[in-house]
Design an enzyme around this catalytic site. Structure first.
Site, PDB file in Angstrom:
ATOM      1  N   HIS A 152       0.805  -1.383  -0.083  1.00 11.63           N
ATOM      2  CA  HIS A 152       0.043  -0.378  -0.387  1.00 11.63           C
ATOM      3  C   HIS A 152       0.721   1.415   0.289  1.00 11.63           C
ATOM      4  CE1 HIS A 152      -2.968   3.123   2.132  1.00 11.63           C
ATOM      5  NE2 HIS A 152      -3.836   2.198   1.485  1.00 11.63           N
ATOM      6  N   ASP A 229       2.902  -4.625   7.915  1.00 10.23           N
ATOM      7  CA  ASP A 229       1.870  -3.926   7.479  1.00 10.23           C
ATOM      8  C   ASP A 229       0.483  -5.407   7.766  1.00 10.23           C
ATOM      9  OD1 ASP A 229      -0.586  -2.549   6.947  1.00 10.23           O
ATOM     10  OD2 ASP A 229       0.440  -1.706   5.173  1.00 10.23           O
ATOM     11  N   GLN A 232      -4.239  -5.049   6.961  1.00 10.40           N
ATOM     12  CA  GLN A 232      -5.512  -6.203   6.287  1.00 10.40           C
ATOM     13  C   GLN A 232      -5.782  -7.500   7.445  1.00 10.40           C
ATOM     14  OE1 GLN A 232      -7.557  -5.181   3.859  1.00 10.40           O
ATOM     15  NE2 GLN A 232      -7.130  -3.251   4.084  1.00 10.40           N
ATOM     16  N   LYS A 255      -9.696  -0.428  10.378  1.00 13.06           N
ATOM     17  CA  LYS A 255     -10.534  -1.745   9.536  1.00 13.06           C
ATOM     18  C   LYS A 255     -10.447  -2.797  10.541  1.00 13.06           C
ATOM     19  CE  LYS A 255      -6.759   0.514   6.109  1.00 13.06           C
ATOM     20  NZ  LYS A 255      -7.776   0.387   5.298  1.00 13.06           N
ATOM     21  N   CYS A 392      -4.831   2.517  -4.060  1.00 16.52           N
ATOM     22  CA  CYS A 392      -3.304   2.493  -2.930  1.00 16.52           C
ATOM     23  C   CYS A 392      -2.283   2.186  -2.990  1.00 16.52           C
ATOM     24  CB  CYS A 392      -3.487   3.042  -1.660  1.00 16.52           C
ATOM     25  SG  CYS A 392      -4.624   4.847  -1.227  1.00 16.52           S
TER      26      CYS A 392
HETATM   27  N1  PLP Z   1      -1.403  -0.885   4.454  1.00 11.08           N
HETATM   28  C1  PLP Z   1      -2.480  -1.704   4.022  1.00 11.08           C
HETATM   29  C2  PLP Z   1      -2.535  -3.294   3.443  1.00 11.08           C
HETATM   30  C3  PLP Z   1      -3.856  -1.187   3.765  1.00 11.08           C
HETATM   31  O1  PLP Z   1      -4.954  -2.045   3.428  1.00 11.08           O
HETATM   32  C4  PLP Z   1      -4.372   0.456   4.285  1.00 11.08           C
HETATM   33  C5  PLP Z   1      -5.628   0.918   4.292  1.00 11.08           C
HETATM   34  O2  PLP Z   1      -6.365   0.809   2.940  1.00 11.08           O
HETATM   35  C6  PLP Z   1      -3.309   1.044   5.151  1.00 11.08           C
HETATM   36  C7  PLP Z   1      -1.802   0.142   5.487  1.00 11.08           C
HETATM   37  C8  PLP Z   1      -3.780   2.597   5.559  1.00 11.08           C
HETATM   38  O3  PLP Z   1      -4.368   2.368   6.417  1.00 11.08           O
HETATM   39  P1  PLP Z   1      -4.463   3.921   6.936  1.00 11.08           P
HETATM   40  O4  PLP Z   1      -4.958   4.471   6.073  1.00 11.08           O
HETATM   41  O5  PLP Z   1      -6.016   3.882   8.150  1.00 11.08           O
HETATM   42  O6  PLP Z   1      -3.904   4.237   7.700  1.00 11.08           O
END
Ligand code: PLP
Length: 434
Positions: A152, A229, A232, A255, A392
């Site tokens: 992401h 990360d 998800q 999430k 993203c």
């Molecule tokens: N990492 C992953 C894999 C994501 O899917 C997302 C958000 O869609 C993020 C990071 C970023 O999350 P946040 O916008 O809550 O910081």
């Protein structure tokens, strides 16, 4: 959660991969359980465009059960005072609740102690914290940061900045044609120049589950640190930072059926202790003179200013909610939905589903030359919420030869019926839009 739970997750994935893909929908008992869970989410009783809402944008954000909404309101109704400051009873109670929330998160991901749990706004802020603090402090010209092609933007852009500031080089692990991480590529790029591997546990586009424990083991063999990360995976899989042997792991409350504005950085204690603060100000200091300051204990050293107290306390309620259901049960429900949806989606004329067979309930797809925003609008007219665009993950889409795609992603309240409605609407889209 322990190694067994994790390896049973992996076995579950393998079983799904091997299973007859025309598997039937979740059996009645599980469906009845889901009905009970659905009833706890007030927003799901809304109609959208004159039809019951089918919410399939859970990878963007999840809906909130009433008890989490209540927990946040209750903090303001009964416990509101600033934390760590007052010597009066109300402030002490608020502080206790806020500290307890850190402890609940530590138990949920099996951290060694709550000192390893820093509350931030979201996964993005947690990654920025590590990049700005650990990254800028430890990396230098000649070092390498290894990312994967399925990250992401949140796990790319902060590292680009660290590379710019330190002279370290970014390198990329590619994906296989079917949307898994290319582990051979990982092995070949994991040299002793790599100081950090930043990798997503679950791809927000492909639904791929990466073998995190194996990646961390190999990275540690060359002396690299690993940031996972878990944005998800936190709502879908049991997470055990000790079984993973993770150095850093990040996720967002919103999430995982929790509030927006609260997220978590897990950091191995000795790493956090050696890192400089990210934001400076009140609460993160022990002493301040006109010239200098000394830092507070963990985790407060990284929580400058008045934190999101209500969000933290509501996150604890979220964890209670998920723990009562059980992450294994959530995993089983999601895998049943995957087994139900994947063959049906693959049968929709003109539809190409991205990603591997073994996956979580995230389905990205393209339909002939129809733009994903047109497809998402078409589904929206039928009360079905999915996302279109680049999610993203522009470097991933570029490597797939795409600029955008549509994405349907399930949550714990989705049913086989929701996915049937998606499939029927996509069949209709193929007839009407092409
Ligand atoms: N990492 C992953 C894999 C994501 O899917 C997302 C958000 O869609 C993020 C990071 C970023 O999350 P946040 O916008 O809550 O910081």
């Amino acid at each position: 959660m322990n190694r067994d739970a994790l390896s049973s997750s992996a076995k579950g994935l393998a079983r799904v991969a091997a299973r007859d893909t025309s598997a039937s929908p979740p059996h009645d008992k599980r469906a009845a359980d889901v009905a009970g869970l659905r009833a706890q989410f007030p927003i799901l009783s809304r109609n959208m465009r004159g039809q019951p809402l089918v919410y399939l944008d859970n990878a963007s954000t999840t809906q909130k059960p009433q008890r989490v909404i209540d927990a946040e309101a209750q903090l303001y109704e009964t416990l509101n005072a600033n934390v760590h400051r007052g010597v009066y009873e109300l402030s002490e109670q608020a502080t206790e609740a806020y500290v307890a929330a850190h402890e609940a998160v530590a138990r949920f991901i099996n951290a060694r102690s709550a000192e390893e749990i820093v509350f931030v706004r979201n996964a993005t802020e947690a990654i920025n914290l590590v990049a700005s603090s650990w990254g800028v402090e430890h990396l230098k010209r000649g070092d390498q940061i290894l990312l994967t092609a399925m990250e992401h933007h949140s796990n790319i852009v902060p590292w680009q900045e660290v590379a710019r500031r330190t002279g370290a080089e970014l390198r990329w692990v590619e994906c296989t044609a079917d949307g898994r991480l290319d582990l051979d590529d990982l092995h070949s790029k994991l040299t002793d120049r790599v100081r950090l591997v930043a990798v997503t546990h679950v791809s927000n586009v492909l639904g791929t589950v990466n073998p995190i424990a194996e990646i961390i083991r190999e990275a540690h063999q060359v002396g690299a640190r690993v940031l996972v990360d878990a944005a998800q995976s936190i709502s879908r899989l049991p997470i055990d930072v000790q079984a993973f042997d993770a150095d850093f792991l990040v996720f967002s409350g919103h999430k995982m059926y929790g509030p927006t504005g609260i997220g978590v950085l897990f950091g191995r204690r000795e790493l956090l202790e050696a890192m400089p603060p990210y934001i400076r100000g009140g609460d993160m200091v022990k002493t301040v003179t006109r010239e200098q300051a000394t830092w507070n204990d963990l985790p407060w050293k990284f929580e400058a200013g008045t934190p999101n107290i209500a969000g933290g306390v509501a996150l604890e309620e979220t964890i209670r909610f998920l723990s009562e259901i059980g992450m294994e049960r959530l995993w089983a429900h999601e895998q049943a939905l995957v087994a139900h949806a994947l063959p049906r989606l693959r049968n929709v004329p003109g539809l190409t589903v991205l990603g591997p067979q073994a996956r979580v309930g995230i389905f990205s797809f393209t339909m002939n030359s129809i733009h994903s925003h047109d497809l998402a609008s078409f589904l929206d007219e039928r009360g079905i919420a999915v996302r279109g665009g680049h999610h993203c993950a522009q470097p991933l889409l570029t490597s797939l030869g795409l600029t955008e795609c549509a994405r349907a992603s399930v949550g714990l309240y989705n049913t086989a019926e929701d996915l049937n409605r998606l499939v029927s609407a996509l069949e209709e889209a193929h007839r009407l839009l092409r």
